[in-house]
Motif scaffolding. Structure first.
Motif, PDB file in Angstrom:
ATOM      1  N   GLU A   1      32.773  36.800  39.163  1.00  0.00           N
ATOM      2  CA  GLU A   1      33.584  36.501  37.965  1.00  0.00           C
ATOM      3  C   GLU A   1      33.008  35.321  37.205  1.00  0.00           C
ATOM      4  N   ARG A   2      32.731  34.269  37.950  1.00  0.00           N
ATOM      5  CA  ARG A   2      32.264  33.025  37.342  1.00  0.00           C
ATOM      6  C   ARG A   2      30.939  33.220  36.606  1.00  0.00           C
ATOM      7  N   LEU A   3      30.056  34.036  37.209  1.00  0.00           N
ATOM      8  CA  LEU A   3      28.742  34.263  36.596  1.00  0.00           C
ATOM      9  C   LEU A   3      28.781  35.394  35.572  1.00  0.00           C
ATOM     10  N   LYS A   4      29.982  35.957  35.362  1.00  0.00           N
ATOM     11  CA  LYS A   4      30.211  36.989  34.343  1.00  0.00           C
ATOM     12  C   LYS A   4      29.387  38.248  34.560  1.00  0.00           C
ATOM     13  N   PHE A   5      29.267  38.643  35.830  1.00  0.00           N
ATOM     14  CA  PHE A   5      28.592  39.909  36.124  1.00  0.00           C
ATOM     15  C   PHE A   5      29.495  41.048  35.695  1.00  0.00           C
ATOM     16  N   THR A   6      29.009  41.894  34.799  1.00  0.00           N
ATOM     17  CA  THR A   6      29.825  43.053  34.414  1.00  0.00           C
ATOM     18  C   THR A   6      29.372  44.271  35.201  1.00  0.00           C
ATOM     19  N   SER A   7      28.097  44.282  35.617  1.00  0.00           N
ATOM     20  CA  SER A   7      27.583  45.384  36.419  1.00  0.00           C
ATOM     21  C   SER A   7      27.406  44.910  37.849  1.00  0.00           C
ATOM     22  N   SER A   8      28.444  45.124  38.638  1.00  0.00           N
ATOM     23  CA  SER A   8      28.359  44.689  40.031  1.00  0.00           C
ATOM     24  C   SER A   8      29.456  45.358  40.826  1.00  0.00           C
ATOM     25  N   VAL A   9      29.281  45.337  42.128  1.00  0.00           N
ATOM     26  CA  VAL A   9      30.340  45.804  43.008  1.00  0.00           C
ATOM     27  C   VAL A   9      30.263  44.984  44.283  1.00  0.00           C
ATOM     28  N   HIS A  10      31.394  44.814  44.903  1.00  0.00           N
ATOM     29  CA  HIS A  10      31.501  44.003  46.104  1.00  0.00           C
ATOM     30  C   HIS A  10      32.174  44.884  47.153  1.00  0.00           C
ATOM     31  N   ILE A  11      31.365  45.342  48.118  1.00  0.00           N
ATOM     32  CA  ILE A  11      31.911  46.223  49.146  1.00  0.00           C
ATOM     33  C   ILE A  11      31.718  45.574  50.523  1.00  0.00           C
ATOM     34  N   VAL A  12      32.248  46.217  51.552  1.00  0.00           N
ATOM     35  CA  VAL A  12      32.110  45.651  52.901  1.00  0.00           C
ATOM     36  C   VAL A  12      31.575  46.691  53.881  1.00  0.00           C
ATOM     37  N   ALA A  13      30.874  46.224  54.879  1.00  0.00           N
ATOM     38  CA  ALA A  13      30.458  47.059  56.014  1.00  0.00           C
ATOM     39  C   ALA A  13      30.226  46.101  57.183  1.00  0.00           C
ATOM     40  N   ARG A  14      30.952  46.313  58.238  1.00  0.00           N
ATOM     41  CA  ARG A  14      30.872  45.404  59.375  1.00  0.00           C
ATOM     42  C   ARG A  14      29.766  45.851  60.306  1.00  0.00           C
ATOM     43  N   THR A  15      28.933  44.921  60.750  1.00  0.00           N
ATOM     44  CA  THR A  15      27.942  45.215  61.787  1.00  0.00           C
ATOM     45  C   THR A  15      28.695  45.521  63.082  1.00  0.00           C
ATOM     46  N   PRO A  16      28.385  46.665  63.747  1.00  0.00           N
ATOM     47  CA  PRO A  16      29.125  46.997  64.970  1.00  0.00           C
ATOM     48  C   PRO A  16      28.976  45.905  66.034  1.00  0.00           C
ATOM     49  N   PRO A  17      30.028  45.679  66.847  1.00  0.00           N
ATOM     50  CA  PRO A  17      30.028  44.553  67.789  1.00  0.00           C
ATOM     51  C   PRO A  17      28.828  44.544  68.729  1.00  0.00           C
ATOM     52  N   GLU A  18      28.345  45.729  69.133  1.00  0.00           N
ATOM     53  CA  GLU A  18      27.233  45.748  70.094  1.00  0.00           C
ATOM     54  C   GLU A  18      25.914  45.289  69.463  1.00  0.00           C
ATOM     55  N   ILE A  19      25.883  45.210  68.131  1.00  0.00           N
ATOM     56  CA  ILE A  19      24.668  44.780  67.421  1.00  0.00           C
ATOM     57  C   ILE A  19      24.770  43.323  66.981  1.00  0.00           C
ATOM     58  N   ARG A  20      25.984  42.791  67.032  1.00  0.00           N
ATOM     59  CA  ARG A  20      26.209  41.435  66.519  1.00  0.00           C
ATOM     60  C   ARG A  20      25.678  40.380  67.478  1.00  0.00           C
ATOM     61  N   ARG A  21      25.023  39.383  66.932  1.00  0.00           N
ATOM     62  CA  ARG A  21      24.414  38.395  67.823  1.00  0.00           C
ATOM     63  C   ARG A  21      25.348  37.222  68.088  1.00  0.00           C
ATOM     64  N   ASN A  22      25.253  36.691  69.318  1.00  0.00           N
ATOM     65  CA  ASN A  22      25.999  35.476  69.666  1.00  0.00           C
ATOM     66  C   ASN A  22      25.248  34.279  69.123  1.00  0.00           C
ATOM     67  N   GLU A  23      25.929  33.148  69.122  1.00  0.00           N
ATOM     68  CA  GLU A  23      25.293  31.927  68.627  1.00  0.00           C
ATOM     69  C   GLU A  23      24.022  31.597  69.395  1.00  0.00           C
ATOM     70  N   SER A  24      24.022  31.955  70.700  1.00  0.00           N
ATOM     71  CA  SER A  24      22.879  31.596  71.544  1.00  0.00           C
ATOM     72  C   SER A  24      21.723  32.600  71.449  1.00  0.00           C
ATOM     73  N   ASP A  25      22.003  33.786  70.901  1.00  0.00           N
ATOM     74  CA  ASP A  25      20.934  34.792  70.783  1.00  0.00           C
ATOM     75  C   ASP A  25      19.924  34.378  69.722  1.00  0.00           C
TER      76      ASP A  25
END
Ligand code: UGA
Ligand code: MN
Length: 255
Positions: free
Chosen positions: A52-76
């Motif tokens: 909004e702030r940057l006045k993007f008129t051509s954009s989309v904001h979607i979501v997709a969660r990385t599956p838990p088995e692929i997600r890295r821990n802080e120590s990885d």
């Protein structure tokens, strides 16, 4: 031609800084459609407000969660799992569903922490099928570049030192493809089940592309218009590491 710029992005202390820098670069580019794919279950406020702030008129904001088995821990280590796979695939799906008819458009995968020279966007608009160019500071080298045949139009090799045996030994930032290819190859995608460093090769092969299809850009691959910069993972105080874990404390980071 329209450029679809796909950015996977993950919550972290540095996220807003990186997205602000990237957004301020992209806001100046005509005919660019920014697809922000958050690695989250629900869209958060920050990217929405930034668009909004940057006045993007051509954009989309979607979501997709990385599956838990692929997600890295802080120590990885950072390279333990591929990054951005679910997010880029969600963006491909979004394009196939909503923008199938934009045949002349080009699709680029732009990480939130890289640096993009405006001139790379001019290069992208001249792509027929798949364009390729040098990337600065990547793979332990100052620059990785395609090597051209003396005719200057064919890519015959690459300077990549790391796993040069890959079908396409290039970084995600090194190429862009025509949207028509993505529409015509509906199963082309990124995968969590390919060896480290093979995301780019897997995707390009799933589009049916060969090395001989690569169109060298950026002045016969002599110019660096994109750098694979990486934002340092700031060493936070224990207190602030904990704050970051707690959703309530997201209020600490101004939206
Ligand atoms: C390199 C490449 O430049 C990436 O395009 C590629 O996805 C990655 O390696 C890989 O091999 O998977 P690198 O700098 O190591 O990039 O990766 P990041 O910048 O940490 O992540 C790439 C993008 O995915 C970023 O925009 C980041 O915000 C996002 N990301 C990262 C997520 O959406 N979820 C995550 O869990 C991690
Ligand atoms: Mn990065």
């Amino acid at each position: 031609p329209q450029i679809f710029f796909i950015t996977p992005t993950k919550f972290r202390a540095e996220q807003k800084a990186d997205l602000t820098r990237l957004g301020q670069t992209l806001a100046h580019i005509p005919n660019l459609f920014w697809i922000i794919v958050e690695d989250a279950d629900e869209p958060s406020e920050m990217p929405t407000k930034l668009l909004e702030r940057l006045k993007f008129t051509s954009s989309v904001h979607i979501v997709a969660r990385t599956p838990p088995e692929i997600r890295r821990n802080e120590s990885d280590p950072n390279w333990k799992f591929p990054r951005g796979v679910a997010q880029r695939n969600a963006a491909l799906e979004y394009l196939r569903t909503n923008h199938r008819s934009f045949k002349k458009s080009v699709v680029y995968f732009g990480d939130d922490d890289n640096v993009y020279d405006w001139r790379i966007f001019d290069e992208m608009r001249r792509i027929e099928k798949v364009g390729v160019w040098p990337v600065g500071i990547v793979g332990g080298t100052i620059v990785e570049t395609p090597i051209l045949a003396p005719n200057g139009t064919t890519v015959i090799n690459f300077t990549s030192i790391w796993k040069p045996e890959r079908p396409f030994p290039i970084d995600m930032a090194a190429f862009a493809v025509n949207l028509a290819l993505i529409v015509e190859n509906p199963t082309a995608e990124f995968s969590n089940h390919v060896p480290r460093g093979y995301q780019e090769s897997h995707f390009l092969e799933s589009l049916g592309l060969k090395r001989s299809d690569l169109e060298p850009k950026a002045d016969f691959c002599t110019k660096i218009y994109v750098w694979h910069t990486r934002t340092e993972n700031t060493k936070l105080l224990k207190r602030d590491r904990q704050r970051l874990q707690n959703p309530e404390s997201l209020n600490l980071i101004e939206k």
